[in-house]
Write a protein that holds these residues in place. Structure first.
Motif, PDB file in Angstrom:
ATOM      1  N   GLN A 169      -3.069  98.654  37.891  1.00 35.06           N
ATOM      2  CA  GLN A 169      -2.288  99.450  38.478  1.00 35.06           C
ATOM      3  C   GLN A 169      -3.172 100.513  39.233  1.00 35.06           C
ATOM      4  N   ARG A 177       3.997  98.800  42.366  1.00 38.93           N
ATOM      5  CA  ARG A 177       4.731  99.186  41.014  1.00 38.93           C
ATOM      6  C   ARG A 177       4.373  97.646  40.289  1.00 38.93           C
ATOM      7  N   LEU A 178       3.587  98.024  39.434  1.00 37.66           N
ATOM      8  CA  LEU A 178       3.234  96.544  38.396  1.00 37.66           C
ATOM      9  C   LEU A 178       3.984  96.499  37.114  1.00 37.66           C
TER      10      LEU A 178
END
Length: 283
Positions: A169, A177-178
């Motif tokens: 990230q 958006r992980l």
């Protein structure tokens, strides 16, 4: 020089053993030393005619063969991301069983691919480059990404995925958006640390917005029951896209397909004198 074993957990799918052999051959060439491809379990059930006529070898028979051939100092290089019980329990138990029947030998085991707390930044590089091949890390639009792995009931193994997700990230920045998901998890709130099932998370993201694609970052080493053509992830992807027309789910290559993995494995060989002995000399 010790005798090196590249060990994975094993699979009933030929593709997994083929990849293990490919990695062992590449590592042998890199290290100028023979590296034996061995699965802990399962792969001996693959018909030999699916493996170019050479049956897969599992741990106990491999240890017996190598010791009988005169190899006395053995080092296992684990093809595991984290501290699986297969490494902490099954390997020592199997080695102790073999040790009671054969001449004296020693067995050491190297750390897994991402030993905490230090972790392995090179794995983050691999994950990012694999995502870039899907186009996910190249777009200027906000990206929806999922780091998915097998899933484990062991918090220390899940911690490895979380460590990698946090670093990935950071590398991807605010435009991504992980999230994280698993293919298997046990029921009950005591296993919530493991994260949601992939199908559930994909369904939630599709309900939020089926017009924006989702990319899967595959924390898998080889094709098997979950990863690869015809695996559970491919089937999950098709089911979710069928339920949510317009949704596109892209899948990254596997970690085991990236040439950088051999660099990490070679580091384990170079540092092999440091790894702990897991079974006493036998006899």
């Amino acid at each position: 020089m010790p005798t090196f074993i590249l060990a994975d957990n094993g699979s009933k799918r030929p593709e997994s053993t083929v990849n293990l052999r490919r990695l062992a051959a590449a590592l042998s060439q890199r290290a100028s030393a023979q590296v034996h491809p061995v699965s802990l379990l399962h792969s001996n059930r693959i018909p030999a005619d699916h493996l170019d006529g050479r049956p897969a070898e599992t741990l106990e028979p491999a240890l017996r063969r190598l010791v009988s051939e005169g190899h006395r100092a053995l080092v296992i290089i684990p093809l595991f991301f984290g501290p699986s019980r297969a490494l902490s329990q099954f390997v020592p138990e199997t080695a102790a069983h073999v040790a009671g029947d054969l001449d004296a030998f020693s067995l050491h085991v190297a750390p897994p691919l991402c030993p905490l707390p230090a972790g392995e930044p090179r794995l983050v590089d691999i994950l990012k480059e694999n995502l870039q091949s899907t186009g996910a890390a190249n777009s200027t639009a906000p990206q929806r990404l999922i780091l998915v792995d097998h899933g484990s009931p062991i918090p220390e193994v899940t911690a490895v995925r979380r460590w990698l997700a946090d670093r990935l990230q950071e590398r991807l920045g605010s435009g991504a958006r992980l999230e994280q998901a698993v293919m298997e998890r046990r029921e009950g709130p005591e296993y919530d640390f493991n994260g949601p099932l992939l199908e559930d998370l994909l369904g939630r993201l599709a309900e939020e917005d089926a017009t924006r694609p989702v990319s899967l970052s595959m924390l898998f080493l080889s094709a098997g029951r979950h990863a690869g053509p015809g695996g559970d992830i491919a089937e999950t992807r098709e089911r979710v896209m069928a339920r949510h027309p317009g949704l596109q789910v892209h899948v990254s290559p596997l970690v085991g397909d990236h040439p950088g993995l051999v660099d990490i494995l070679h580091s384990r060989i170079e540092e092999s004198h440091r790894w702990r002995k897991i079974t006493p000399a036998a006899g």
